[in-house]
Design an enzyme around this catalytic site. Sequence first.
Site, mmCIF file in Angstrom:
data_model
loop_
_atom_site.group_PDB
_atom_site.id
_atom_site.type_symbol
_atom_site.label_atom_id
_atom_site.label_comp_id
_atom_site.label_asym_id
_atom_site.label_seq_id
_atom_site.Cartn_x
_atom_site.Cartn_y
_atom_site.Cartn_z
ATOM 1 N N GLU A 182 0.957 -1.072 0.024
ATOM 2 C CA GLU A 182 0.098 0.047 0.022
ATOM 3 C C GLU A 182 0.842 1.176 -0.045
ATOM 4 O O GLU A 182 2.008 1.278 0.427
ATOM 5 C CB GLU A 182 -0.923 -0.129 1.129
ATOM 6 C CG GLU A 182 -0.138 0.132 2.677
ATOM 7 C CD GLU A 182 -1.129 -0.007 3.809
ATOM 8 O OE1 GLU A 182 -2.396 -0.225 3.772
ATOM 9 O OE2 GLU A 182 -0.650 -0.121 4.597
ATOM 10 N N GLY A 183 0.507 2.274 -0.464
ATOM 11 C CA GLY A 183 1.358 3.610 -0.479
ATOM 12 C C GLY A 183 2.725 3.382 -0.971
ATOM 13 O O GLY A 183 2.835 2.895 -1.933
ATOM 14 N N ASP A 184 3.650 3.809 0.040
ATOM 15 C CA ASP A 184 4.922 3.705 -0.330
ATOM 16 C C ASP A 184 5.633 2.290 0.371
ATOM 17 O O ASP A 184 6.688 2.344 0.622
ATOM 18 C CB ASP A 184 5.622 4.989 -0.038
ATOM 19 C CG ASP A 184 5.632 5.300 1.538
ATOM 20 O OD1 ASP A 184 4.252 4.932 2.058
ATOM 21 O OD2 ASP A 184 6.655 6.042 2.065
ATOM 22 N N SER A 185 4.885 1.508 0.683
ATOM 23 C CA SER A 185 5.173 0.337 1.696
ATOM 24 C C SER A 185 5.312 -0.818 0.514
ATOM 25 O O SER A 185 4.386 -1.381 -0.040
ATOM 26 C CB SER A 185 4.270 -0.219 2.467
ATOM 27 O OG SER A 185 4.214 0.877 3.516
#
Length: 214
Positions: A116-119
């Site tokens: 998710e996101g920048d993970s």
Amino acid sequence: YSIQIRRFDPLHRSRGLLWSVSDQTSEWLRRQALERAASRDPLTGALNRRAFEQKLKRMLRRDLQRHPIAVLCLDLNGFRELNETHGHAFGDQVLCVVTKRMQHMLRSQDLIARLEGDSFVVVLEQIDRIEDATAVADKLVQAISAPVVMTSTSCSVGVSIGIALAPRDGRSAAALLAYADTAMYAVKRALRRNRSRRPMRRSDTDADPRDSSA
């Protein structure tokens, strides 16, 4: 398209054979595209969470003593500020660049997923020593942290990486991800205190992630 070929016995008009040939290439390509869309992150092309967890669980069913793996949890540093400064469209481009850099650094059998996101999370096969996993993590840090140049704008992001080894740090997907995720946040805290920029396991810091009191 389809082709039909007929062959009849000239002495027995009622007898004969019929061959039917059908080209299913377009249907196969359509199914492949649907399967890829269902298993991939639409922005970066990395595996999505569902497909990643399925693949990891299959890997963990093998003999882990003979086929050890390392799970790396990655989280970009400074990405929120980058989004606020340059906008989400620019941030999306950076995520794509980061993914391509990771793909270039890793082997074809290794897994890369955007959770998710920048993970992100990476799974390395045939890694049985923390030193080997850390060496790969160091290379990922260098690759990801290199400046990103797009048109007239350039930027750079850092990355924090936590590492877990299977079977050493767990035998289930949930346990390994929790261990690596805790290690990754320990790295983030260390960076805030300017203690270190290197990737580390949780045991390099003050407590073991399996200790609920940590």
